[in-house]
Motif scaffolding. Structure first.
Motif, short mmCIF file in Angstrom:
data_model
loop_
_atom_site.label_atom_id
_atom_site.label_comp_id
_atom_site.label_asym_id
_atom_site.label_seq_id
_atom_site.Cartn_x
_atom_site.Cartn_y
_atom_site.Cartn_z
N HIS A 30 5.79 -2.14 -5.78
CA HIS A 30 5.90 -1.56 -4.45
C HIS A 30 4.69 -0.77 -3.99
O HIS A 30 4.65 -0.33 -2.83
CB HIS A 30 7.13 -0.64 -4.39
N GLY A 31 3.72 -0.56 -4.84
CA GLY A 31 2.55 0.22 -4.47
C GLY A 31 1.51 -0.61 -3.74
O GLY A 31 1.47 -1.84 -3.85
N SER A 32 0.65 0.06 -3.01
CA SER A 32 -0.46 -0.62 -2.34
C SER A 32 -1.46 -1.09 -3.39
O SER A 32 -1.39 -0.69 -4.56
CB SER A 32 -1.15 0.35 -1.37
N ASP A 33 -2.38 -1.93 -2.98
CA ASP A 33 -3.42 -2.38 -3.90
C ASP A 33 -4.22 -1.19 -4.44
O ASP A 33 -4.56 -1.16 -5.62
CB ASP A 33 -4.37 -3.37 -3.21
N ASP A 34 -4.51 -0.23 -3.57
CA ASP A 34 -5.24 0.96 -4.02
C ASP A 34 -4.43 1.77 -5.03
O ASP A 34 -4.97 2.27 -6.01
CB ASP A 34 -5.61 1.85 -2.82
N ALA A 35 -3.13 1.92 -4.77
CA ALA A 35 -2.27 2.67 -5.69
C ALA A 35 -2.22 1.98 -7.05
O ALA A 35 -2.29 2.64 -8.10
CB ALA A 35 -0.87 2.82 -5.11
N LEU A 36 -2.10 0.67 -7.06
CA LEU A 36 -2.06 -0.07 -8.31
C LEU A 36 -3.39 0.04 -9.06
O LEU A 36 -3.41 0.25 -10.28
CB LEU A 36 -1.72 -1.54 -8.06
N ALA A 37 -4.49 -0.04 -8.35
CA ALA A 37 -5.80 0.08 -8.98
C ALA A 37 -5.98 1.47 -9.58
O ALA A 37 -6.50 1.62 -10.70
CB ALA A 37 -6.91 -0.21 -7.97
N GLU A 38 -5.55 2.50 -8.86
CA GLU A 38 -5.67 3.88 -9.37
C GLU A 38 -4.77 4.08 -10.58
O GLU A 38 -5.15 4.71 -11.57
CB GLU A 38 -5.31 4.88 -8.27
N HIS A 39 -3.56 3.53 -10.52
CA HIS A 39 -2.63 3.63 -11.64
C HIS A 39 -3.22 2.96 -12.88
O HIS A 39 -3.18 3.52 -13.98
CB HIS A 39 -1.31 2.95 -11.25
N THR A 40 -3.78 1.79 -12.70
CA THR A 40 -4.40 1.06 -13.81
C THR A 40 -5.58 1.84 -14.39
O THR A 40 -5.71 1.97 -15.61
CB THR A 40 -4.87 -0.33 -13.33
N SER A 41 -6.40 2.39 -13.52
CA SER A 41 -7.56 3.16 -13.96
C SER A 41 -7.15 4.40 -14.75
O SER A 41 -7.70 4.68 -15.82
CB SER A 41 -8.40 3.56 -12.74
N ARG A 42 -6.17 5.12 -14.24
CA ARG A 42 -5.72 6.34 -14.91
C ARG A 42 -5.06 6.02 -16.25
O ARG A 42 -5.28 6.71 -17.25
CB ARG A 42 -4.75 7.12 -14.02
N THR A 43 -4.28 4.94 -16.27
CA THR A 43 -3.65 4.52 -17.52
C THR A 43 -4.73 4.20 -18.56
O THR A 43 -4.63 4.61 -19.72
CB THR A 43 -2.73 3.32 -17.30
N GLU A 44 -5.76 3.48 -18.15
CA GLU A 44 -6.84 3.13 -19.07
C GLU A 44 -7.55 4.38 -19.59
O GLU A 44 -7.84 4.49 -20.78
CB GLU A 44 -7.84 2.20 -18.39
N GLN A 45 -7.79 5.34 -18.71
CA GLN A 45 -8.44 6.59 -19.13
C GLN A 45 -7.62 7.31 -20.19
O GLN A 45 -8.14 7.74 -21.22
CB GLN A 45 -8.63 7.52 -17.93
N LEU A 46 -6.33 7.45 -19.91
CA LEU A 46 -5.47 8.20 -20.83
C LEU A 46 -5.24 7.45 -22.14
O LEU A 46 -5.25 8.07 -23.22
CB LEU A 46 -4.13 8.51 -20.15
N GLU A 47 -5.07 6.14 -22.08
CA GLU A 47 -4.88 5.37 -23.31
C GLU A 47 -6.15 5.37 -24.15
O GLU A 47 -6.09 5.46 -25.39
CB GLU A 47 -4.43 3.95 -22.99
N THR A 48 -7.30 5.29 -23.51
CA THR A 48 -8.57 5.35 -24.24
C THR A 48 -8.73 6.69 -24.94
O THR A 48 -9.15 6.75 -26.10
CB THR A 48 -9.75 5.09 -23.28
N GLU A 49 -8.36 7.76 -24.25
CA GLU A 49 -8.43 9.09 -24.86
C GLU A 49 -7.46 9.20 -26.04
O GLU A 49 -7.80 9.76 -27.08
CB GLU A 49 -8.14 10.18 -23.82
#
Length: 73
Positions: free
Chosen positions: A32-51
């Motif tokens: 249900h999120g916009s393309d921008d929301a999905l991209a931000e969610h993916t980016s933040r998930t990657e940051q946190l999982e990498t940490e």
């Protein structure tokens, strides 16, 4: 646009809480999120999982989560 505290500055409890929240909201964001929301969610998930992986490189691996464990079931 990046939001939130830099993952490397989060205390462990905060990192775990943020990861749990992102994983809990992933499907809703995907569906249900916009393309921008999905991209931000993916980016933040990657940051946190990498940490998380940086902090816990020798994390416990559940044998049931490996191919051999799946085959044994």
């Amino acid at each position: 646009m990046s939001t939130g505290i830099d993952a490397s500055r989060l205390h462990d409890d905060d990192l775990f809480r943020e990861l749990a929240h992102l994983h809990a909201t992933r499907t809703d964001t995907l569906r249900h999120g916009s393309d921008d929301a999905l991209a931000e969610h993916t980016s933040r998930t990657e940051q946190l999982e990498t940490e998380y992986l940086r902090r816990y490189p020798a994390r416990e691996i559940d044998p049931e989560r490996l191919r051999a464990g799946a085959r044994a079931r």
